[in-house]
Design a protein around this motif. Structure first.
Motif, PDB file in Angstrom:
ATOM      1  N   ASP A 131       1.016  -1.239  -0.035  1.00 52.35           N
ATOM      2  CA  ASP A 131       0.038  -0.116   0.013  1.00 52.35           C
ATOM      3  C   ASP A 131       0.943   1.187   0.177  1.00 52.35           C
ATOM      4  OD1 ASP A 131      -1.743   2.339   1.025  1.00 52.35           O
ATOM      5  OD2 ASP A 131      -3.142   0.901   1.745  1.00 52.35           O
ATOM      6  N   ILE A 132       0.675   2.026  -1.021  1.00 51.70           N
ATOM      7  CA  ILE A 132       1.445   3.379  -0.953  1.00 51.70           C
ATOM      8  C   ILE A 132       1.696   4.177   0.177  1.00 51.70           C
ATOM      9  CG2 ILE A 132      -0.331   4.668  -2.037  1.00 51.70           C
ATOM     10  CD1 ILE A 132       3.344   4.904  -2.948  1.00 51.70           C
ATOM     11  N   THR A 133       0.509   4.060   1.005  1.00 57.05           N
ATOM     12  CA  THR A 133       0.444   5.083   2.182  1.00 57.05           C
ATOM     13  C   THR A 133       1.378   4.564   3.229  1.00 57.05           C
ATOM     14  OG1 THR A 133      -1.289   3.574   3.258  1.00 57.05           O
ATOM     15  CG2 THR A 133      -2.051   5.611   1.929  1.00 57.05           C
ATOM     16  N   ASN A 134       2.166   3.384   3.167  1.00 58.51           N
ATOM     17  CA  ASN A 134       3.146   2.949   3.882  1.00 58.51           C
ATOM     18  C   ASN A 134       4.217   3.801   3.906  1.00 58.51           C
ATOM     19  OD1 ASN A 134       1.603   0.731   5.363  1.00 58.51           O
ATOM     20  ND2 ASN A 134       2.030  -0.401   3.411  1.00 58.51           N
ATOM     21  N   CYS A 135       4.463   4.642   2.625  1.00 62.10           N
ATOM     22  CA  CYS A 135       5.665   4.998   2.301  1.00 62.10           C
ATOM     23  C   CYS A 135       5.754   6.689   3.458  1.00 62.10           C
ATOM     24  CB  CYS A 135       5.647   5.775   0.891  1.00 62.10           C
ATOM     25  SG  CYS A 135       5.899   4.182  -0.189  1.00 62.10           S
ATOM     26  N   THR A 136       4.716   6.923   3.916  1.00 62.62           N
ATOM     27  CA  THR A 136       4.942   8.047   4.784  1.00 62.62           C
ATOM     28  C   THR A 136       5.845   7.934   5.850  1.00 62.62           C
ATOM     29  OG1 THR A 136       3.255   7.343   6.239  1.00 62.62           O
ATOM     30  CG2 THR A 136       2.555   8.769   4.589  1.00 62.62           C
ATOM     31  N   ASN A 137       6.163   6.428   6.431  1.00 63.64           N
ATOM     32  CA  ASN A 137       7.089   6.173   7.331  1.00 63.64           C
ATOM     33  C   ASN A 137       8.254   5.176   6.783  1.00 63.64           C
ATOM     34  OD1 ASN A 137       4.769   7.086   8.749  1.00 63.64           O
ATOM     35  ND2 ASN A 137       6.059   6.137  10.448  1.00 63.64           N
TER      36      ASN A 137
END
Length: 194
Positions: A131-137
């Motif tokens: 999931d691309i939103t994991n890239c926030t961390n």
């Protein structure tokens, strides 16, 4: 994907990759609206740990927590403790974070400092690994971010709708997409990861 530095890689290479990630992703995408100020004022300390096991990393963490407390915030406001040779497995990294909280308590630093976490394979519990939103961390290497609570409180007070940062970041990354994230080039340098 886990990233590790080869035995002959330098601290400068790990710091350069981390600084590039901070500038391109964290600041460039405005994932943390507080990062630009401390970065532009040169108040971010980059430290690379040579630890290859948890105990050595804990010792490095304790040393850096005390070093941060000992210096004025206008000199060093925050520290990125990069540890490319230990905790490359994300599950091990998550388990280690419990020890980080123990260190904060035993060193009587709760309420003074806090530690945020970044990892090249970071995945929120409610998301799939890709999931691309994991890239926030996600950072090029496993990294512990040491923050001053007082500085964070001031930044949050000055930023309207600070509680919405998380949601805004998720939307930013969804709009960017995987190809856009890859185009930022913020992973471990070529030849330094697997």
């Amino acid at each position: 994907m886990t990233m590790t530095l080869p035995a002959n890689a330098s601290h400068e290479q790990a710091i350069a990759a981390t600084r590039h990630w901070l500038e391109r992703a964290v600041i460039g995408l405005n994932l943390c609206p507080f990062a630009k100020g401390v970065h532009s004022r040169g108040q971010v300390r980059y430290v690379v740990s040579d630890a290859t096991e948890d105990e050595s990393l804990l010792a490095d963490l304790e040393r850096e927590l005390h070093a941060l407390v000992a210096v004025a915030p206008d000199e060093i406001d925050t520290t990125l403790l990069i540890h490319p040779r230990v905790l490359n497995d994300f599950e091990d990294f998550v388990a280690f974070l419990d020890l980080v909280n123990v260190v904060l308590r035993t060193q009587q630093l709760e309420g003074i400092l806090q530690v945020a976490s970044f990892h090249p394979a970071y995945a929120f519990a409610e998301t799939d690994a890709d999931d691309i939103t994991n890239c926030t961390n996600r950072a090029p290497f496993p990294t512990l971010h040491l923050l001053r609570e007082a500085s964070l409180d001031r930044a949050v007070a000055a930023f309207p709708d600070a509680a919405l940062i998380y949601e805004r970041n998720m939307e930013t990354l969804r709009e960017l997409g995987s190809d856009g994230w890859q185009a930022l080039g913020v992973g471990a340098p070529a030849g330094e990861g697997k």
